[in-house]
Motif scaffolding. Structure first.
Motif, PDB file in Angstrom:
ATOM      1  N   ALA A  23       0.827  -1.207   0.000  1.00 41.51           N
ATOM      2  CA  ALA A  23       0.000   0.000   0.000  1.00 41.51           C
ATOM      3  C   ALA A  23       0.867   1.265   0.000  1.00 41.51           C
ATOM      4  CB  ALA A  23      -0.917  -0.004   1.226  1.00 41.51           C
ATOM      5  N   GLU A  24       2.170   1.099   0.216  1.00 44.66           N
ATOM      6  CA  GLU A  24       3.098   2.245   0.188  1.00 44.66           C
ATOM      7  C   GLU A  24       3.818   2.358  -1.168  1.00 44.66           C
ATOM      8  OE1 GLU A  24       5.178   3.118   4.066  1.00 44.66           O
ATOM      9  OE2 GLU A  24       4.547   1.083   4.490  1.00 44.66           O
ATOM     10  N   HIS A  25       3.267   1.706  -2.183  1.00 46.28           N
ATOM     11  CA  HIS A  25       3.829   1.694  -3.534  1.00 46.28           C
ATOM     12  C   HIS A  25       4.119   3.113  -4.053  1.00 46.28           C
ATOM     13  CE1 HIS A  25       4.063   0.006  -7.726  1.00 46.28           C
ATOM     14  NE2 HIS A  25       3.592   1.194  -8.049  1.00 46.28           N
ATOM     15  N   GLU A  26       3.121   3.996  -3.932  1.00 49.57           N
ATOM     16  CA  GLU A  26       3.255   5.353  -4.488  1.00 49.57           C
ATOM     17  C   GLU A  26       4.319   6.164  -3.749  1.00 49.57           C
ATOM     18  OE1 GLU A  26      -0.387   3.633  -5.980  1.00 49.57           O
ATOM     19  OE2 GLU A  26       0.361   3.826  -3.935  1.00 49.57           O
ATOM     20  N   VAL A  27       4.436   5.949  -2.436  1.00 48.34           N
ATOM     21  CA  VAL A  27       5.480   6.641  -1.665  1.00 48.34           C
ATOM     22  C   VAL A  27       6.852   6.219  -2.170  1.00 48.34           C
ATOM     23  CG1 VAL A  27       6.401   7.089   0.641  1.00 48.34           C
ATOM     24  CG2 VAL A  27       3.959   6.628   0.363  1.00 48.34           C
ATOM     25  N   SER A  28       6.999   4.916  -2.450  1.00 50.50           N
ATOM     26  CA  SER A  28       8.256   4.373  -2.959  1.00 50.50           C
ATOM     27  C   SER A  28       8.636   5.018  -4.287  1.00 50.50           C
ATOM     28  CB  SER A  28       8.139   2.855  -3.116  1.00 50.50           C
ATOM     29  OG  SER A  28       9.254   2.331  -3.784  1.00 50.50           O
ATOM     30  N   LEU A  29       7.644   5.241  -5.142  1.00 55.27           N
ATOM     31  CA  LEU A  29       7.921   5.863  -6.442  1.00 55.27           C
ATOM     32  C   LEU A  29       8.461   7.280  -6.261  1.00 55.27           C
ATOM     33  CD1 LEU A  29       4.796   4.809  -8.585  1.00 55.27           C
ATOM     34  CD2 LEU A  29       6.933   3.568  -8.232  1.00 55.27           C
ATOM     35  N   GLN A  30       7.872   8.023  -5.321  1.00 53.85           N
ATOM     36  CA  GLN A  30       8.346   9.377  -5.053  1.00 53.85           C
ATOM     37  C   GLN A  30       9.777   9.352  -4.513  1.00 53.85           C
ATOM     38  OE1 GLN A  30       5.502  12.040  -2.949  1.00 53.85           O
ATOM     39  NE2 GLN A  30       4.128  10.291  -3.031  1.00 53.85           N
ATOM     40  N   SER A  31      10.041   8.423  -3.583  1.00 53.52           N
ATOM     41  CA  SER A  31      11.381   8.289  -2.996  1.00 53.52           C
ATOM     42  C   SER A  31      12.410   7.951  -4.075  1.00 53.52           C
ATOM     43  CB  SER A  31      11.394   7.196  -1.928  1.00 53.52           C
ATOM     44  OG  SER A  31      10.639   7.562  -0.802  1.00 53.52           O
ATOM     45  N   VAL A 109      25.421  -3.342  -6.518  1.00 50.91           N
ATOM     46  CA  VAL A 109      24.834  -3.085  -5.199  1.00 50.91           C
ATOM     47  C   VAL A 109      23.372  -2.706  -5.413  1.00 50.91           C
ATOM     48  CG1 VAL A 109      25.646  -0.678  -5.231  1.00 50.91           C
ATOM     49  CG2 VAL A 109      25.069  -1.730  -3.045  1.00 50.91           C
ATOM     50  N   ALA A 110      22.517  -3.117  -4.491  1.00 49.12           N
ATOM     51  CA  ALA A 110      21.092  -2.808  -4.601  1.00 49.12           C
ATOM     52  C   ALA A 110      20.692  -1.734  -3.596  1.00 49.12           C
ATOM     53  CB  ALA A 110      20.253  -4.063  -4.369  1.00 49.12           C
ATOM     54  N   PHE A 111      19.823  -0.847  -4.025  1.00 47.78           N
ATOM     55  CA  PHE A 111      19.243   0.166  -3.134  1.00 47.78           C
ATOM     56  C   PHE A 111      17.733  -0.053  -3.176  1.00 47.78           C
ATOM     57  CE2 PHE A 111      20.161   4.748  -1.619  1.00 47.78           C
ATOM     58  CZ  PHE A 111      19.099   4.722  -0.736  1.00 47.78           C
ATOM     59  N   PRO A 112      17.215  -0.902  -2.263  1.00 46.91           N
ATOM     60  CA  PRO A 112      15.775  -1.188  -2.290  1.00 46.91           C
ATOM     61  C   PRO A 112      14.978  -0.080  -1.603  1.00 46.91           C
ATOM     62  CG  PRO A 112      16.859  -2.498  -0.589  1.00 46.91           C
ATOM     63  CD  PRO A 112      17.919  -1.629  -1.199  1.00 46.91           C
ATOM     64  N   ILE A 113      14.505   0.878  -2.413  1.00 42.68           N
ATOM     65  CA  ILE A 113      13.719   1.985  -1.848  1.00 42.68           C
ATOM     66  C   ILE A 113      12.267   1.542  -1.831  1.00 42.68           C
ATOM     67  CG2 ILE A 113      13.325   4.461  -1.890  1.00 42.68           C
ATOM     68  CD1 ILE A 113      15.565   4.629  -3.926  1.00 42.68           C
ATOM     69  N   LEU A 114      12.010   0.555  -0.987  1.00 41.27           N
ATOM     70  CA  LEU A 114      10.680  -0.044  -0.888  1.00 41.27           C
ATOM     71  C   LEU A 114      10.176   0.174   0.525  1.00 41.27           C
ATOM     72  CD1 LEU A 114      11.813  -3.251  -2.710  1.00 41.27           C
ATOM     73  CD2 LEU A 114      10.004  -1.769  -3.594  1.00 41.27           C
ATOM     74  N   LYS A 265       1.652  13.609   5.373  1.00 42.10           N
ATOM     75  CA  LYS A 265       3.046  13.273   5.023  1.00 42.10           C
ATOM     76  C   LYS A 265       3.354  13.475   3.553  1.00 42.10           C
ATOM     77  CE  LYS A 265       4.026   9.849   8.618  1.00 42.10           C
ATOM     78  NZ  LYS A 265       4.260   8.456   8.956  1.00 42.10           N
ATOM     79  N   TYR A 266       2.433  13.048   2.684  1.00 48.20           N
ATOM     80  CA  TYR A 266       2.794  12.917   1.267  1.00 48.20           C
ATOM     81  C   TYR A 266       1.949  13.711   0.277  1.00 48.20           C
ATOM     82  CZ  TYR A 266       5.283   9.002   3.305  1.00 48.20           C
ATOM     83  OH  TYR A 266       6.085   8.237   4.092  1.00 48.20           O
ATOM     84  N   MET A 325      13.493   1.889   6.418  1.00 48.09           N
ATOM     85  CA  MET A 325      13.701   2.472   5.087  1.00 48.09           C
ATOM     86  C   MET A 325      12.784   3.689   4.993  1.00 48.09           C
ATOM     87  SD  MET A 325      15.466   2.622   2.390  1.00 48.09           S
ATOM     88  CE  MET A 325      16.433   1.095   2.387  1.00 48.09           C
ATOM     89  N   PRO A 326      13.205   4.776   5.653  1.00 43.58           N
ATOM     90  CA  PRO A 326      12.348   5.964   5.696  1.00 43.58           C
ATOM     91  C   PRO A 326      12.186   6.599   4.328  1.00 43.58           C
ATOM     92  CG  PRO A 326      14.516   6.431   6.624  1.00 43.58           C
ATOM     93  CD  PRO A 326      14.460   4.960   6.359  1.00 43.58           C
ATOM     94  N   GLY A 327      11.153   7.414   4.200  1.00 47.35           N
ATOM     95  CA  GLY A 327      10.893   8.097   2.937  1.00 47.35           C
ATOM     96  C   GLY A 327      12.079   8.934   2.481  1.00 47.35           C
ATOM     97  N   PHE A 328      12.293   8.963   1.165  1.00 49.34           N
ATOM     98  CA  PHE A 328      13.365   9.764   0.573  1.00 49.34           C
ATOM     99  C   PHE A 328      12.793  10.811  -0.377  1.00 49.34           C
ATOM    100  CE2 PHE A 328      16.572   6.935   2.183  1.00 49.34           C
ATOM    101  CZ  PHE A 328      17.737   7.688   2.139  1.00 49.34           C
ATOM    102  N   THR A 329      11.533  11.199  -0.167  1.00 48.62           N
ATOM    103  CA  THR A 329      10.947  12.220  -1.025  1.00 48.62           C
ATOM    104  C   THR A 329      11.573  13.572  -0.689  1.00 48.62           C
ATOM    105  OG1 THR A 329       9.148  12.882   0.440  1.00 48.62           O
ATOM    106  CG2 THR A 329       8.767  10.932  -0.903  1.00 48.62           C
ATOM    107  N   LYS A 330      11.297  14.566  -1.520  1.00 44.52           N
ATOM    108  CA  LYS A 330      11.917  15.880  -1.308  1.00 44.52           C
ATOM    109  C   LYS A 330      11.445  16.542  -0.007  1.00 44.52           C
ATOM    110  CE  LYS A 330       8.484  18.170  -4.235  1.00 44.52           C
ATOM    111  NZ  LYS A 330       8.244  18.905  -5.473  1.00 44.52           N
ATOM    112  N   ILE A 331      10.318  16.084   0.557  1.00 40.16           N
ATOM    113  CA  ILE A 331       9.858  16.667   1.828  1.00 40.16           C
ATOM    114  C   ILE A 331      10.026  15.686   2.997  1.00 40.16           C
ATOM    115  CG2 ILE A 331       8.234  18.260   0.726  1.00 40.16           C
ATOM    116  CD1 ILE A 331       5.966  16.296   1.591  1.00 40.16           C
TER     117      ILE A 331
END
Length: 371
Positions: A23-31, A109-114, A265-266, A325-331
């Motif tokens: 359910a956090e798919h869209e947040v991952s895309l932003q990150s 190397v993998a960066f799983p931003i999930l 948050k988003y 794996m906290p959010g990496f969005t611009k905010i």
């Protein structure tokens, strides 16, 4: 210089894994978009691996992998036909095309931003370990205990770290409204045990709210949590490192909603004020930083995490939760806190990749047979 079996490249190939069956798919895309934009292109080559909501992996073109990138409500993976790939056990980072059965690319190397289940809960980390490649963030155990809020709280309680009162429940073993009130008071929060980004969370103020809140939480997990409402300031602190983690300056969330919800948050740009640094005494900052590192260690975390606290009027500190794996969005708070602590977004990503490769090298030295 990274040497692969069949080529020599001056750039480290970073597999950015994003999206996911959560359910956090869209947040991952932003990150992911923010990480890809900030990656040092002189040092790293980004290999984009998008996971759709059914769990399929696709190699993505960096120029057109997302649709509606500026709208967090509508952002989604591109529906253009792409190559479906997979990682094989001990494949050393080779991405095999499921149609041609040929190796299309390799990652170093993998960066799983999930975020959330199937990405942040140890499942992805187990797959990456089996594939034999380094990856950013906590390993299997740290990821899974950090994702399960009940297990997090039990381990923190055992480590003597201050937490609020809580109860857990399953469909066939659910406390009544009065049992919850008797144990943790009113109001209280109901949330899925394994979910982030404030998804499925409701604040229960009366018995009328109870049934709907429980039903909503059960949409996202088979185990739910009832948590004490702790009136106080919401303080967050970022942690970075492996064996010797360091903590950032803390920041404060001042929500304009009833609580720091998914929308705050988003989606709603005015949903919350992030006050960085938080207005705290030097002594309180030190206490929060020390506590953050203690939480990070108690939960077997590595690489990165964000630790969230409540600070009451009488300066009592409660740990609310950890995000491995906290959010990496611009905010997002995690990179913003490091920026204010003197580590830029791009430098932070570099440090996380280096930490992943250092851990992997140490793990490779461990014996796998008994002599």
């Amino acid at each position: 210089i990274v040497m692969n079996d069949d080529s020599i490249s001056t750039k480290i190939k970073v597999g950015i894994i994003f999206g996911g069956k959560s359910a956090e798919h869209e947040v991952s895309l932003q990150s992911a978009k923010n990480v890809i934009d900030a990656l040092d292109k002189n040092k790293y080559e980004a290999i984009l691996i998008g996971i759709d909501k059914t769990g399929k992996w696709f190699l993505n073109d960096a120029s057109k992998f997302l649709l509606n990138v500026t709208d967090p409500k509508l952002i989604q993976l591109s529906n253009e036909k792409k190559e479906e790939v997979t990682l094989a056990p001990e494949g050393k980072g080779s991405l095999t095309n499921l149609d041609t059965k040929k190796i299309d690319n390799r990652i170093d190397v993998a960066f799983p931003i999930l975020h959330g289940p199937f990405g942040e809960d140890g499942t992805m980390q187990g797959l990456l370990k089996l594939a034999g490649i380094p990856f950013v963030g906590a390993s299997v155990l740290g990821s899974s205990v950090g994702m399960d809020k009940e297990i997090t709280k039990r381990l923190l309680r055992d480590a003597g770290i201050n937490i609020g009162k809580f109860l857990s429940g399953r469909e066939n073993h659910l406390p009544s409204f009065m049992e919850v009130v008797k144990k943790i008071g009113l109001p209280f929060f109901v949330k899925p045990a394994n979910m982030g980004s404030s998804i499925g969370i409701n604040k229960v103020k009366s018995e009328d709210d109870f049934e709907a809140a429980v039903k909503d939480a059960f949409k996202y997990d088979r185990k739910i949590l009832f948590e004490e409402f702790i009136p106080g300031r919401e303080i967050e602190c970022s942690v970075l490192g492996n064996e010797n983690p360091i903590a950032s300056i803390p920041g404060e969330i001042i929500s304009n909603h009833d609580f720091y919800s998914y929308e705050a948050k988003y989606i709603d740009e005015n949903g919350a004020i992030l006050e960085i640094p938080a207005k705290l005494s030097h002594e309180m900052i030190q206490r929060i930083q020390d506590m953050s590192v203690n939480v990070f260690r108690a939960l077997e975390c590595e690489g990165l995490a964000r630790v969230d606290f409540f600070v009451t009027e009488n300066n009592e500190i409660f740990v609310n939760e950890i995000n491995t794996m906290p959010g990496f969005t611009k905010i997002s708070m995690y990179p913003k806190l490091w920026e204010a602590s003197g580590i830029s977004y791009s430098e932070l990503i570099d440090k996380l990749i280096v930490l992943a490769m250092e851990r992997f090298k140490k793990e490779q030295k461990l014996e796998t047979s008994f002599k």
